[in-house]
Design a protein around this motif. Structure first.
Motif, PDB file in Angstrom:
ATOM      1  N   THR A  86      20.789  40.479  21.214  1.00 37.90           N
ATOM      2  CA  THR A  86      21.521  41.048  22.519  1.00 37.90           C
ATOM      3  C   THR A  86      22.780  40.970  22.708  1.00 37.90           C
ATOM      4  OG1 THR A  86      19.247  40.189  23.553  1.00 37.90           O
ATOM      5  CG2 THR A  86      21.100  40.811  25.141  1.00 37.90           C
ATOM      6  N   LYS A  87      23.636  42.155  23.134  1.00 35.09           N
ATOM      7  CA  LYS A  87      24.913  41.891  23.373  1.00 35.09           C
ATOM      8  C   LYS A  87      25.111  41.743  24.610  1.00 35.09           C
ATOM      9  CE  LYS A  87      29.233  44.154  22.629  1.00 35.09           C
ATOM     10  NZ  LYS A  87      30.148  45.424  21.965  1.00 35.09           N
ATOM     11  N   VAL A  88      26.078  40.585  25.089  1.00 36.37           N
ATOM     12  CA  VAL A  88      26.252  40.584  26.458  1.00 36.37           C
ATOM     13  C   VAL A  88      27.609  40.923  26.516  1.00 36.37           C
ATOM     14  CG1 VAL A  88      26.425  38.811  28.303  1.00 36.37           C
ATOM     15  CG2 VAL A  88      24.646  38.681  26.927  1.00 36.37           C
ATOM     16  N   ARG A  89      28.014  41.547  27.596  1.00 36.32           N
ATOM     17  CA  ARG A  89      29.367  41.928  28.128  1.00 36.32           C
ATOM     18  C   ARG A  89      29.477  41.444  29.582  1.00 36.32           C
ATOM     19  NH1 ARG A  89      32.914  46.510  29.559  1.00 36.32           N
ATOM     20  NH2 ARG A  89      34.604  46.438  28.371  1.00 36.32           N
ATOM     21  N   SER A  90      30.649  40.608  29.852  1.00 35.80           N
ATOM     22  CA  SER A  90      31.057  40.162  31.181  1.00 35.80           C
ATOM     23  C   SER A  90      32.318  40.610  31.410  1.00 35.80           C
ATOM     24  CB  SER A  90      30.823  38.749  31.298  1.00 35.80           C
ATOM     25  OG  SER A  90      31.359  38.261  32.376  1.00 35.80           O
ATOM     26  N   VAL A  91      32.450  41.475  32.718  1.00 32.42           N
ATOM     27  CA  VAL A  91      33.601  42.055  33.082  1.00 32.42           C
ATOM     28  C   VAL A  91      33.879  41.595  34.409  1.00 32.42           C
ATOM     29  CG1 VAL A  91      35.064  44.047  33.407  1.00 32.42           C
ATOM     30  CG2 VAL A  91      33.326  44.196  31.536  1.00 32.42           C
ATOM     31  N   GLY A  92      34.932  40.550  34.636  1.00 29.46           N
ATOM     32  CA  GLY A  92      35.438  39.887  35.928  1.00 29.46           C
ATOM     33  C   GLY A  92      36.950  40.823  36.289  1.00 29.46           C
ATOM     34  N   GLN A  93      36.645  40.880  37.737  1.00 26.22           N
ATOM     35  CA  GLN A  93      37.840  41.350  38.181  1.00 26.22           C
ATOM     36  C   GLN A  93      38.623  40.291  38.737  1.00 26.22           C
ATOM     37  OE1 GLN A  93      38.026  44.985  38.590  1.00 26.22           O
ATOM     38  NE2 GLN A  93      35.916  45.049  37.459  1.00 26.22           N
ATOM     39  N   MET A  94      39.740  40.187  37.921  1.00 27.80           N
ATOM     40  CA  MET A  94      40.447  39.106  38.696  1.00 27.80           C
ATOM     41  C   MET A  94      41.639  39.291  39.867  1.00 27.80           C
ATOM     42  SD  MET A  94      39.359  37.211  36.561  1.00 27.80           S
ATOM     43  CE  MET A  94      40.268  35.397  36.659  1.00 27.80           C
ATOM     44  N   GLY A  95      41.602  40.455  40.157  1.00 30.57           N
ATOM     45  CA  GLY A  95      42.638  40.968  41.328  1.00 30.57           C
ATOM     46  C   GLY A  95      43.946  41.127  40.743  1.00 30.57           C
ATOM     47  N   SER A  96      44.652  40.501  39.973  1.00 32.71           N
ATOM     48  CA  SER A  96      45.889  40.967  39.642  1.00 32.71           C
ATOM     49  C   SER A  96      46.217  40.377  38.137  1.00 32.71           C
ATOM     50  CB  SER A  96      46.914  40.243  40.568  1.00 32.71           C
ATOM     51  OG  SER A  96      46.943  38.940  40.318  1.00 32.71           O
ATOM     52  N   VAL A  97      47.255  40.946  37.495  1.00 31.86           N
ATOM     53  CA  VAL A  97      47.515  40.472  36.193  1.00 31.86           C
ATOM     54  C   VAL A  97      47.898  38.880  36.224  1.00 31.86           C
ATOM     55  CG1 VAL A  97      48.987  40.627  34.268  1.00 31.86           C
ATOM     56  CG2 VAL A  97      47.998  42.750  35.277  1.00 31.86           C
ATOM     57  N   GLU A  98      48.741  38.496  37.445  1.00 34.27           N
ATOM     58  CA  GLU A  98      49.088  37.264  37.502  1.00 34.27           C
ATOM     59  C   GLU A  98      47.742  36.551  37.513  1.00 34.27           C
ATOM     60  OE1 GLU A  98      52.288  40.112  38.161  1.00 34.27           O
ATOM     61  OE2 GLU A  98      50.179  39.975  39.210  1.00 34.27           O
ATOM     62  N   ALA A  99      46.950  36.828  38.467  1.00 35.62           N
ATOM     63  CA  ALA A  99      45.517  35.864  38.787  1.00 35.62           C
ATOM     64  C   ALA A  99      44.958  35.713  37.313  1.00 35.62           C
ATOM     65  CB  ALA A  99      44.748  36.515  39.951  1.00 35.62           C
ATOM     66  N   LEU A 100      44.909  36.660  36.500  1.00 36.28           N
ATOM     67  CA  LEU A 100      44.245  36.502  35.218  1.00 36.28           C
ATOM     68  C   LEU A 100      44.997  35.733  34.231  1.00 36.28           C
ATOM     69  CD1 LEU A 100      42.682  37.781  33.044  1.00 36.28           C
ATOM     70  CD2 LEU A 100      44.396  39.473  32.613  1.00 36.28           C
ATOM     71  N   ALA A 101      46.213  35.868  34.497  1.00 36.61           N
ATOM     72  CA  ALA A 101      47.074  34.897  33.524  1.00 36.61           C
ATOM     73  C   ALA A 101      46.746  33.376  33.937  1.00 36.61           C
ATOM     74  CB  ALA A 101      48.783  35.199  33.880  1.00 36.61           C
ATOM     75  N   GLY A 102      46.789  33.079  35.399  1.00 36.76           N
ATOM     76  CA  GLY A 102      46.534  32.035  35.909  1.00 36.76           C
ATOM     77  C   GLY A 102      45.274  31.242  35.474  1.00 36.76           C
ATOM     78  N   ALA A 103      44.132  32.194  35.511  1.00 38.61           N
ATOM     79  CA  ALA A 103      42.827  31.837  35.011  1.00 38.61           C
ATOM     80  C   ALA A 103      42.902  31.574  33.468  1.00 38.61           C
ATOM     81  CB  ALA A 103      41.817  32.791  35.179  1.00 38.61           C
ATOM     82  N   VAL A 104      43.469  32.204  32.671  1.00 37.94           N
ATOM     83  CA  VAL A 104      43.657  31.892  31.248  1.00 37.94           C
ATOM     84  C   VAL A 104      44.244  30.701  31.158  1.00 37.94           C
ATOM     85  CG1 VAL A 104      44.740  32.709  29.097  1.00 37.94           C
ATOM     86  CG2 VAL A 104      43.480  34.464  30.489  1.00 37.94           C
ATOM     87  N   ALA A 105      45.502  30.361  31.724  1.00 37.01           N
ATOM     88  CA  ALA A 105      46.313  29.144  31.581  1.00 37.01           C
ATOM     89  C   ALA A 105      45.195  27.801  32.059  1.00 37.01           C
ATOM     90  CB  ALA A 105      47.494  29.214  32.348  1.00 37.01           C
ATOM     91  N   SER A 106      44.423  28.035  32.958  1.00 35.59           N
ATOM     92  CA  SER A 106      43.413  26.822  33.433  1.00 35.59           C
ATOM     93  C   SER A 106      42.548  26.525  32.402  1.00 35.59           C
ATOM     94  CB  SER A 106      42.771  27.595  34.730  1.00 35.59           C
ATOM     95  OG  SER A 106      41.706  28.262  34.393  1.00 35.59           O
ATOM     96  N   GLY A 107      42.518  27.085  31.138  1.00 40.54           N
ATOM     97  CA  GLY A 107      41.381  26.583  30.477  1.00 40.54           C
ATOM     98  C   GLY A 107      40.127  27.378  30.559  1.00 40.54           C
TER      99      GLY A 107
END
Length: 170
Positions: A130-151
């Motif tokens: 089974t291939k699972v694909r999860s797509v999360g809407q982070m709201g902004s590229v800045e929010a995405l960068a913050g989430a990635v930086a958080s670990g």
């Protein structure tokens, strides 16, 4: 600014691969699990199974609420010895067993407030895998960068590693 991140993992002769990348403000996780779609779906939607794999190594998860239907609420409490408990919560927006579900994925950040947004999981049947694909809407590229930086990325990989182990025991 567009963020792209791809991580491949190879463990002891098997090849569980988690690929993570962004498309604008969307964060995408993909992994193929060596288990039938119905088993993977159940692991994501059964409140007895979720605590066995949800969260990175060293954490425990308690399902406080889980009503898997459109409009149903969910709430998981993640505990770890090195931090305060963290609540993850939201509402199921769409549920199409065993193909997909969409929910709001929220958590509170001290001093900032609720963070997160809509997230969609799809489960593609690959004939016993089974291939699972999860797509999360982070709201902004800045929010995405913050989430990635958080670990968040490392935690997600560990979480799906734990899921792979649970599915292997089925």
């Amino acid at each position: 600014m567009e963020t792209t991140l791809t991580i491949d993992r190879i463990d002891r002769g098997s090849t569980p691969t988690t690929t993570i990348y962004s498309e604008g403000a969307e964060l995408v996780f993909e992994r193929t699990f060596n288990a039938p779609r119905e088993a993977v779906w159940k692991a994501f939607t059964d409140p007895e199974l979720v605590p066995r794999w949800w969260g990175p190594h060293g954490t425990t998860t308690r399902v406080a609420e889980m009503d898997v239907r459109p409009g149903g609420r969910w709430r998981y409490i993640s505990s770890a010895p090195d931090r305060d408990d963290v609540a993850f919560y939201g509402e199921y927006l769409e549920v199409e067993p065993p193909e997909r579900f969409a929910w709001t994925f929220m958590f509170d950040v001290e001093g900032i407030g609720p963070q997160g947004g809509p997230e969609t999981h799809t489960f593609e049947d690959l004939g016993g895998r089974t291939k699972v694909r999860s797509v999360g809407q982070m709201g902004s590229v800045e929010a995405l960068a913050g989430a990635v930086a958080s670990g968040m990325v490392a935690g997600a990989i560990e979480t799906w590693d734990r899921l792979e182990a649970v599915l292997a025991k089925r």
